[in-house]
Structures are given as C-alpha cells and as structure tokens.
Write a protein that holds these residues in place. Structure first.
Motif: not given
Length: 352
Positions: A86-87, A121-126, A131-132, A152-154
C-alpha cells in the motif's frame, strides 16, 4: 509547486470529463513538475494476460516501453510485492538487491537511470489495478518527504486513472439499473462499482451467455429481455450490454446491466419468444417445431406483434423488436448452462 497545490490539481483532473488516457497524461505532467523525475509511467494491470500495459509515459525510449508492455514486467511487480503493498518503494531501499530485479539490472540501470520509485495504485476499497513509477538519472536517494507525499497522494492518483470510474459512468447512462457486472476479455466478470451483482448475471447463466454472445458478435450496444426469477415477482427485466470502447486499454471489455424493461408494448411472452427466435435466425417452421405449436400459431403471434409494435411488415417488426430489445432470446444449447435456468416457452413464467 506545493504538495497541497499538486493534490488540488490532480483532484481537478479527477473531475474532468476527459478520456482515461488524457487524464493519465495530465496526472503525469502534474507529478513531474513536483517531483522533477526524468522518466515516468502510469500502467494498468491486466490479470488475465498477466501484462501491465502503459497508460501514459514520458522520458523512456521505445525499447524500454516495449519491455514495459511485455510479459516480464508483472514478474518484476510480483518480486517487489507491489500488488500487495500500500506504500511506495524506492530503488535505494528495495526489499531485494537491485541486481536481483531484472527490470532494474537489465533495463533501467543500463539505460542510465540511477534511482526510482514505484507507487501501487489502489482504490479506496483496496483493489489494486496499476502502478505509477518514476526514474531519475541522479543517484541521489529519493527522500522520505517525497515518499510520504506519494503515499498520501496515491489514492487521488488512483482515483484519476481508475478505468472502473469511466465504466461506472457509462453504466449510469442506463436508467433504473438494479444490478450489473463488467465483462472481461477472457469471458469472466467483475463487480461494477455502484451496482450489486445478480444471480441472473452469474457465471454460466443463460442471460450472461447471451450478453457475451452479443459482445462477441461485434455489437457495441445490445438489449434483450429476461423473465424474473423467484423470489422476485413475475415479470421481466431488460438486459443491456455496452462495450467499454477502445479508450480503455485494459482487460475490461463490456458492461452488462439489468434494469426496468420499460414499455413492453403489451407483447405477450409467446410473441417476445417468437421475435427472439426470428432475430437469431430461426424460421417459422423451426420455431413451430421448437415450441410445439402449429405454424399458423407462429404466424398469428407474429402478426399480433407487428400490430403492437406499429410496424408495416413482419420483417420490420422483427427489426424493431431487435432495436428496442423487446424480445426473449432462445435458450442456450443444452449442456452449456445449468438446466434449472432454461426459459419456459409456453407463455408462462418459471415457478421453481
């Protein structure tokens, strides 16, 4: 450019009514002003083909872009565990030695890059979907402040380039929708954001099989009817299939939605059944044999349908029914779907 200004600008990109690739290019341009990287890329994950094709890029030569879009990249993503993280992860602090990462050791480092970062890159539901990544020619390690900013921006970056957002907006064009799924290139289904699934759209169902057939026949939009099933009250639902279009470089290919049938023009179950069989190429003789009714009954039902549809001829009635989606497709070939999902063709609703 401040972190707050960057997030504000990307938030504006999220709201823009632009194609997905255009939004991705805008995000990449905005991030490059803040992070000052020499090359960058936004990619989307295609789990069925095990590829991660480029959505937008800058600074990479054609040879590298071809490698990125090939089958080996996903192996690198999995080596880094990006699909589970997630990071962000930096080259200077990889969980493995850089020499053990083919992407870096055999391609990026020989091309002159000395540092890089990848952000899942993940949606709010994971849900992971891409990828960026960015590279610099300087060997100076990417600082913790930049990593924290990207962490924070992902979510907002992901929101800007999530193909499901475009798909959900397309599904919103279908009014009175009660359920929906997204069809993949491999014939599988995924959840459609904002709408529940439905057992009529479950894998192996005749409704889903017919919608897939419409897509594979090259229709960009198709509609047909299906009887409801208990515990829903007797009646019909309209099935609408919409192709996702070429603007989505992804494995998601079509939207299939259940919604209100609208005005059925007082067509009977038998009339809609006969129209469906004519639309799919059946003859009056074949239909009569399949329904176990006289040919005169088929012709009488077709004449009634012609009157109700306001058509000048039987052929025009069939075309109008196809255009309006006012027909019941024939049941699939026995053995293709579960037997308990076959439609009754005698003018009554299934009771089990």
């Amino acid at each position: 450019m401040s972190a707050r200004a960057i997030i504000s600008e990307i938030t504006g990109i999220v709201a823009a009514p632009e194609p997905l690739a255009v939004r991705a290019e805008a995000v990449l341009t905005t991030l490059r002003r803040r992070l000052r990287f020499d090359a960058g890329r936004i990619s989307l994950h295609d789990p069925e083909r095990r590829l991660q094709p480029t959505l937008a890029s800058c600074g990479y030569d054609q040879r590298l872009l071809e490698y990125f879009d090939g089958p080996e990249l996903v192996h690198n993503v999995e080596l880094l565990g990006l699909h589970r993280r997630a990071t962000p992860v930096r080259i200077s602090s990889l969980p493995i030695r850089p020499a053990e990462l083919p992407l870096w050791a055999e391609h990026l480092h020989p091309a002159g890059f000395r540092e890089g970062i990848a952000v899942p890159l993940r949606t709010t539901d994971g849900r992971y979907f891409g990828v960026f990544s960015a590279c610099t020619e300087s060997a100076t390690p990417i600082c913790d402040t930049t990593c924290g900013f990207l962490a924070r921006t992902s979510t907002v970056i992901a929101h800007a380039v999530d193909p499901m957002r475009t798909i959900a907006a397309m599904a919103g064009l279908v009014t009175d929708a009660v359920a929906g799924v997204v069809l993949t290139r491999g014939g599988n289904i995924e959840a459609l954001p904002g709408l529940p699934g439905h057992r009529l759209l479950a894998p192996g169902s005749p409704v889903l099989a017919e919608a897939i057939s419409c897509y594979r026949d090259g229709d960009s939009r198709a509609g047909f009817l299906t009887p409801t099933r208990p515990p829903d009250p007797p009646g019909y639902l309209k099935v609408t299939m919409l192709t996702c279009g070429e603007q989505l470089p992804h494995h998601l290919t079509a939207i299939i939605v259940l919604h209100s049938p609208g005005d059925l023009r007082h067509l009977s179950h038998r009339e809609m059944t006969i129209l469906g069989r004519l639309i799919t190429g059946g003859t009056v003789e074949q239909i009569a044999a399949a329904l176990r009714i006289p040919q005169s009954a088929v012709n009488a039902a077709l004449e009634q349908a012609r009157t109700k549809l306001g058509a000048r001829s039987s052929a025009a009635a069939v075309m109008r029914a196809a255009d309006l989606g006012l027909y019941l497709p024939p049941p699939p070939v026995p053995g293709c779907v579960a037997s308990d999902s076959a439609l009754r063709l005698d003018g009554t609703f299934p009771t089990t």
